[in-house]
Design a protein around this motif. Sequence first.
Motif, PDB file in Angstrom:
ATOM      1  N   GLN A  43     -89.026  49.629 -53.378  1.00 32.19           N
ATOM      2  CA  GLN A  43     -87.678  49.297 -53.806  1.00 32.19           C
ATOM      3  C   GLN A  43     -86.888  48.531 -52.745  1.00 32.19           C
ATOM      4  N   THR A  44     -87.153  48.828 -51.468  1.00 35.25           N
ATOM      5  CA  THR A  44     -86.421  48.171 -50.389  1.00 35.25           C
ATOM      6  C   THR A  44     -86.935  46.766 -50.135  1.00 35.25           C
ATOM      7  N   GLY A  45     -88.243  46.611 -50.131  1.00 40.34           N
ATOM      8  CA  GLY A  45     -88.827  45.305 -49.892  1.00 40.34           C
ATOM      9  C   GLY A  45     -88.671  44.855 -48.456  1.00 40.34           C
ATOM     10  N   LEU A  46     -88.676  43.539 -48.261  1.00 46.56           N
ATOM     11  CA  LEU A  46     -88.718  42.945 -46.927  1.00 46.56           C
ATOM     12  C   LEU A  46     -87.605  41.916 -46.762  1.00 46.56           C
ATOM     13  N   LYS A  47     -87.258  41.662 -45.516  1.00 51.31           N
ATOM     14  CA  LYS A  47     -86.291  40.618 -45.196  1.00 51.31           C
ATOM     15  C   LYS A  47     -86.870  39.754 -44.071  1.00 51.31           C
ATOM     16  N   LEU A  48     -86.472  38.507 -44.056  1.00 47.45           N
ATOM     17  CA  LEU A  48     -86.884  37.585 -43.001  1.00 47.45           C
ATOM     18  C   LEU A  48     -85.645  36.951 -42.394  1.00 47.45           C
ATOM     19  N   ASP A  49     -85.488  37.116 -41.087  1.00 46.13           N
ATOM     20  CA  ASP A  49     -84.405  36.444 -40.380  1.00 46.13           C
ATOM     21  C   ASP A  49     -84.955  35.800 -39.118  1.00 46.13           C
ATOM     22  N   GLU A  50     -84.097  35.390 -38.231  1.00 43.36           N
ATOM     23  CA  GLU A  50     -84.530  34.689 -37.026  1.00 43.36           C
ATOM     24  C   GLU A  50     -85.430  35.546 -36.132  1.00 43.36           C
ATOM     25  N   SER A  51     -85.287  36.863 -36.244  1.00 43.64           N
ATOM     26  CA  SER A  51     -86.105  37.753 -35.411  1.00 43.64           C
ATOM     27  C   SER A  51     -87.491  37.971 -35.983  1.00 43.64           C
ATOM     28  N   GLY A  52     -87.699  37.581 -37.239  1.00 42.98           N
ATOM     29  CA  GLY A  52     -88.971  37.782 -37.903  1.00 42.98           C
ATOM     30  C   GLY A  52     -88.835  38.624 -39.149  1.00 42.98           C
ATOM     31  N   VAL A  53     -89.922  39.265 -39.567  1.00 44.57           N
ATOM     32  CA  VAL A  53     -89.935  40.079 -40.777  1.00 44.57           C
ATOM     33  C   VAL A  53     -89.390  41.476 -40.459  1.00 44.57           C
ATOM     34  N   ILE A  54     -88.484  41.946 -41.291  1.00 46.29           N
ATOM     35  CA  ILE A  54     -87.915  43.286 -41.146  1.00 46.29           C
ATOM     36  C   ILE A  54     -88.483  44.165 -42.256  1.00 46.29           C
ATOM     37  N   CYS A  55     -89.199  45.201 -41.869  1.00 48.28           N
ATOM     38  CA  CYS A  55     -89.833  46.117 -42.823  1.00 48.28           C
ATOM     39  C   CYS A  55     -88.892  47.279 -43.141  1.00 48.28           C
ATOM     40  N   PRO A  56     -89.158  48.008 -44.217  1.00 46.21           N
ATOM     41  CA  PRO A  56     -88.385  49.222 -44.489  1.00 46.21           C
ATOM     42  C   PRO A  56     -88.425  50.167 -43.295  1.00 46.21           C
ATOM     43  N   GLU A  57     -87.297  50.742 -42.949  1.00 48.09           N
ATOM     44  CA  GLU A  57     -87.209  51.585 -41.752  1.00 48.09           C
ATOM     45  C   GLU A  57     -88.145  52.773 -41.830  1.00 48.09           C
ATOM     46  N   CYS A  58     -88.369  53.299 -43.028  1.00 48.45           N
ATOM     47  CA  CYS A  58     -89.249  54.457 -43.157  1.00 48.45           C
ATOM     48  C   CYS A  58     -90.680  54.123 -42.755  1.00 48.45           C
ATOM     49  N   PHE A  59     -91.055  52.853 -42.838  1.00 44.46           N
ATOM     50  CA  PHE A  59     -92.408  52.460 -42.459  1.00 44.46           C
ATOM     51  C   PHE A  59     -92.647  52.661 -40.967  1.00 44.46           C
ATOM     52  N   ARG A  60     -91.616  52.411 -40.162  1.00 44.25           N
ATOM     53  CA  ARG A  60     -91.783  52.505 -38.715  1.00 44.25           C
ATOM     54  C   ARG A  60     -92.113  53.940 -38.292  1.00 44.25           C
ATOM     55  N   ASP A  61     -91.392  54.910 -38.849  1.00 42.77           N
ATOM     56  CA  ASP A  61     -91.640  56.306 -38.474  1.00 42.77           C
ATOM     57  C   ASP A  61     -93.038  56.728 -38.911  1.00 42.77           C
ATOM     58  N   ALA A  62     -93.439  56.333 -40.121  1.00 43.89           N
ATOM     59  CA  ALA A  62     -94.778  56.685 -40.593  1.00 43.89           C
ATOM     60  C   ALA A  62     -95.843  56.037 -39.714  1.00 43.89           C
ATOM     61  N   TYR A  63     -95.620  54.799 -39.322  1.00 42.12           N
ATOM     62  CA  TYR A  63     -96.615  54.116 -38.483  1.00 42.12           C
ATOM     63  C   TYR A  63     -96.687  54.751 -37.097  1.00 42.12           C
ATOM     64  N   ASN A  64     -95.540  55.108 -36.553  1.00 44.16           N
ATOM     65  CA  ASN A  64     -95.542  55.743 -35.230  1.00 44.16           C
ATOM     66  C   ASN A  64     -96.335  57.045 -35.250  1.00 44.16           C
TER      67      ASN A  64
END
Length: 591
Positions: free
Chosen positions: A62-83
């Motif tokens: 539902q959140t999907g992805l965003k692209l800005d000058e810093s690069g691709v921004i993933c859903p925040e919940c993905f970071r905790d799961a990946y860590n």
Amino acid sequence: MADYNAPVKDMKLALNQIARLTELSSMPVFEDASDDMVSAILDEAARVARDVVGPTNWEGDQTGLKLDESGVICPECFRDAYNQYAEGGWGSLQFDPEFGGQGMPYLLSVSVMEMWQSANMAWGLCPLLSQGAVECLSINASDELKSIYLPKLISGEWAGTMNLTEGGAGSDLSQVRCKAEQDGDHYRITGEKIFITWGDHSLTENIVHLVLARLPDAPPGVRGISLFLVPKYLVNADGSLGEYNNTKPLSIEHKLGIHASPTCVMGFENSVGYLVGELNRGLACMFTMMNNARLGVGLQGVAISERAYQQALNFANQRIQSPAVGHKEPGPIMRHGDVRRMLLTMKALTEAGRALTYDACGSIDFSHHAEDPERREKEKARAALLTPVVKGWCTEFAQEVTSLGVQIHGGMGYVEETGAAQHFRDARILPIYEGTNGIQALDLVGRKTLMDKGEALASLLEEMRATVAAGGAFSALAAQLEAAVVAVEQARDVLLSGSAEDPQLPGAIAYNFMMLLGTVAGAWELLRQAESAAELQSQGEDDPYLAAKQVTTRFYFAQILPRYMGYLEMIKSGSATITEMSDAQYASAWQ
């Protein structure tokens, strides 16, 4: 939406009774893979998949992805799961302890990877691609590159990608135009790549791109492609991260499914790259990663089917409707015959595909570690034969299974909030990427059957006949399997005898040949599991799962295996009806 629960019992039966994990564990190289250790790994992975990764599936979609000058921004919940994934060492199971791996069988890592893909396929693509990069570098990279990059990739601190195709090239990699120019002890890479899974993201501090490119004086076609390691950030002599290396996500694709998996158009502008393997031998090096990924995609077909089945089963138990036959009061819809047919189709195909996938992956382990060189070669050929079947058949039935999941939900299945539609959408990419299923079918009939005159296939069919000859508690099913094996032999004979006279024949019958072999092999795998389940019952085990496995097998033989007869008839019909229509006739109705 139902929580995901890993089918650990079915995984263990397939690992031990089909894929020969017990035999692998007896080898000195895998002495740490004891029964207790394997159980502990599977149980903890199941917990992480259920409690950590699984809850990110809906939110990520539902959140999907965003692209800005810093690069691709993933859903925040993905970071905790990946860590938590990285900190748990989950990406290191099958890799060399010299670089931080745990030295477990590849086969065991496959069952764990299935859990990540079921829990969240979009998220699971990140570790899947990284592990493929490790495989490729382990076999092809220089010792210096291995020492710098493998420990970080294996630990999960860095992620890996593969950059193959370009705009206008598609599956024809001879069209690759990305340029490489030598600059001292490294190269400068310039060009664009499309459809790069997890090409950029915020989960790891560095991303290691494996990029196919061509030197100015390279031979034409695929013979002139080389493979280069191109990091997002250069690595200093002390191992710290250095300068940004001009690897830029130019855009992200807006896709039918896997919404939270960043599929990027990647741009490289004078980026530093390091040669992997020999010059002009890049495609051969990349195939190390591609073959790994093709088995991984077949595994995804099993995984998304399992997730769809669990959700459909949960809904079918909760949804109350009109009385079913034999009942006077309204009750759960799973009492109705057609719903039970759909649920059992989902269950039977998923379990057959799981066993077949694990079986192929077990052969890969034996091809590397069996003591007898002759056996290693035989297992290598066996794995090569099964790889396009796993990738093709398992992803084809994933379309059927996830669609049935929507159907069981009825109108609510077409509504996004139930989650059934997501599995259907996510599964649709599987027959396309890592080589379309048409390419897998051509590989099966061409490289894997015609080139060796059906030798590897004959060996596999001998194994099936050995199961038939062993008898056991399912003699009627064994007789059905024997008839199906004969059908595969007939299809093989059509291919071998007719291809010389009709060059169109292999391409025309390839898909049906792949589906025929997958359907029959799935029956074989289930029959062996049913025999094992019956044997365990005779020894006093009373787990209801053992009886369920035998019911599932009988259903498959009655309702799914007969499909082989249709595939055989289509193969026998040859190429004429497929090739006789002219190009103009396709559009003749409206011209």
